[in-house]
Write an enzyme that holds these catalytic residues in place. Structure first.
Site, PDB file in Angstrom:
ATOM      1  N   LYS A  25      -7.849  -7.268  14.208  1.00  0.00           N
ATOM      2  CA  LYS A  25      -8.135  -5.884  13.841  1.00  0.00           C
ATOM      3  C   LYS A  25      -9.600  -5.509  14.096  1.00  0.00           C
ATOM      4  O   LYS A  25     -10.443  -6.347  14.384  1.00  0.00           O
ATOM      5  CB  LYS A  25      -7.755  -5.637  12.384  1.00  0.00           C
ATOM      6  CG  LYS A  25      -6.252  -5.608  12.172  1.00  0.00           C
ATOM      7  CD  LYS A  25      -5.880  -5.234  10.754  1.00  0.00           C
ATOM      8  CE  LYS A  25      -4.368  -5.123  10.590  1.00  0.00           C
ATOM      9  NZ  LYS A  25      -3.976  -4.842   9.188  1.00  0.00           N
ATOM     10  N   ARG A  54      -1.061 -12.980   7.693  1.00  0.00           N
ATOM     11  CA  ARG A  54      -0.247 -12.495   8.804  1.00  0.00           C
ATOM     12  C   ARG A  54      -1.087 -12.608  10.078  1.00  0.00           C
ATOM     13  O   ARG A  54      -2.149 -11.976  10.176  1.00  0.00           O
ATOM     14  CB  ARG A  54       0.167 -11.045   8.537  1.00  0.00           C
ATOM     15  CG  ARG A  54       1.063 -10.405   9.587  1.00  0.00           C
ATOM     16  CD  ARG A  54       1.441  -8.984   9.136  1.00  0.00           C
ATOM     17  NE  ARG A  54       2.305  -8.319  10.098  1.00  0.00           N
ATOM     18  CZ  ARG A  54       1.859  -7.600  11.133  1.00  0.00           C
ATOM     19  NH1 ARG A  54       0.560  -7.466  11.342  1.00  0.00           N
ATOM     20  NH2 ARG A  54       2.719  -7.019  11.957  1.00  0.00           N
TER      21      ARG A  54
END
Length: 252
Positions: free
Chosen positions: A197, A232
């Protein structure tokens, strides 16, 4: 939790696994690499994404779930905020609902209650003005716990995700990543999804998402050391190997 995006437009791997056969091959690789849960998503939620219909999302995810179920009983989570997709996925063999809109979409809580499925509830709302990110998370958790209780959803089936990157400033993202203990509510488990991210890009100055795996693993390992129960990730082998070495060295 290993990420399997069957989407053409996800920010780091869009288009890589849209074919069922290729998606299944990647699922098998993740299983070999030690994944605990495969998280299947049929819609990108990257910044600026264009929403697809629940019919289109179903067409992407259900065949992949069915194909994996033909050879493995590995736990599968369905990454969706559409109750229609969650229902179809659970009936196809998925075990867990991973809802990026935290059951804010009408009908999702009823599906989760009907199937008594474990639910991962993400905070993805803009932060309330004048409220710290940690207080905002706590208020959100309290609201969702009350919603679950009203629908007889077992406490043991609830997991929270503070939603790194979703409607949050870089400062708030880094606070969530730095202080997982402040993002916890009572003893409810936490999922952290920071893999590739922008928060990682900011920390290591890396524009290419697929070049952020080392930073992602480091951030995920830090979260786990701070007590987060689940991470995750895109690179399952990198995370699995890192944990194996880390845990072995800690025991010595």
């Amino acid at each position: 939790m290993g990420i399997l995006n069957v989407t053409p437009d996800s920010f780091s791997d869009g288009g890589d696994y849209t074919d069922v056969e290729i998606a299944v091959k990647h699922a098998k690789e993740m299983i070999e690499d030690g994944v605990d849960i495969i998280d299947i998503g049929g819609q990108s939620t990257r910044p600026g994404y264009v929403e697809i219909s629940f019919d289109e999302e179903m067409k992407r995810v259900v065949p992949v779930i069915q194909a994996i179920r033909a050879f493995s009983d590995i736990p599968i989570s369905i990454d969706t905020y559409f109750p229609e997709v969650a229902k179809a996925a659970l009936e196809a063999g998925a075990d867990i609902v991973n809802d990026v809109k935290g059951m804010d979409v009408s009908g999702m809580v009823e599906v989760v209650a009907k199937y008594q499925a474990p639910i991962i509830i993400m905070h993805s709302r803009p932060r309330q003005e004048g409220v710290s990110i940690f207080d905002d998370l706590a208020q959100f958790y309290q609201e969702k716990i009350a919603l679950c209780q009203a629908h007889n959803i077992s406490k043991e089936n609830i997991c929270f995700d503070p939603g790194i990157g979703f409607h949050k400033s870089m400062e708030d993202n880094e606070l969530i990543l730095s202080f997982p203990e402040k993002c916890r509510y009572e003893d409810y488990p936490l999922l952290y999804g920071v893999s590739r991210k922008r928060t990682i890009a900011h920390l290591i100055n890396e524009d290419k998402p697929k070049e952020r795996d080392f930073g992602s693993v480091a951030a995920s390992l830090y979260s786990l050391e701070k007590g987060v129960e689940m991470v995750r990730v895109h690179n399952v082998k990198g995370m699995s190997d890192t944990l194996a070495v880390w845990n072995k060295l800690k025991m010595n």
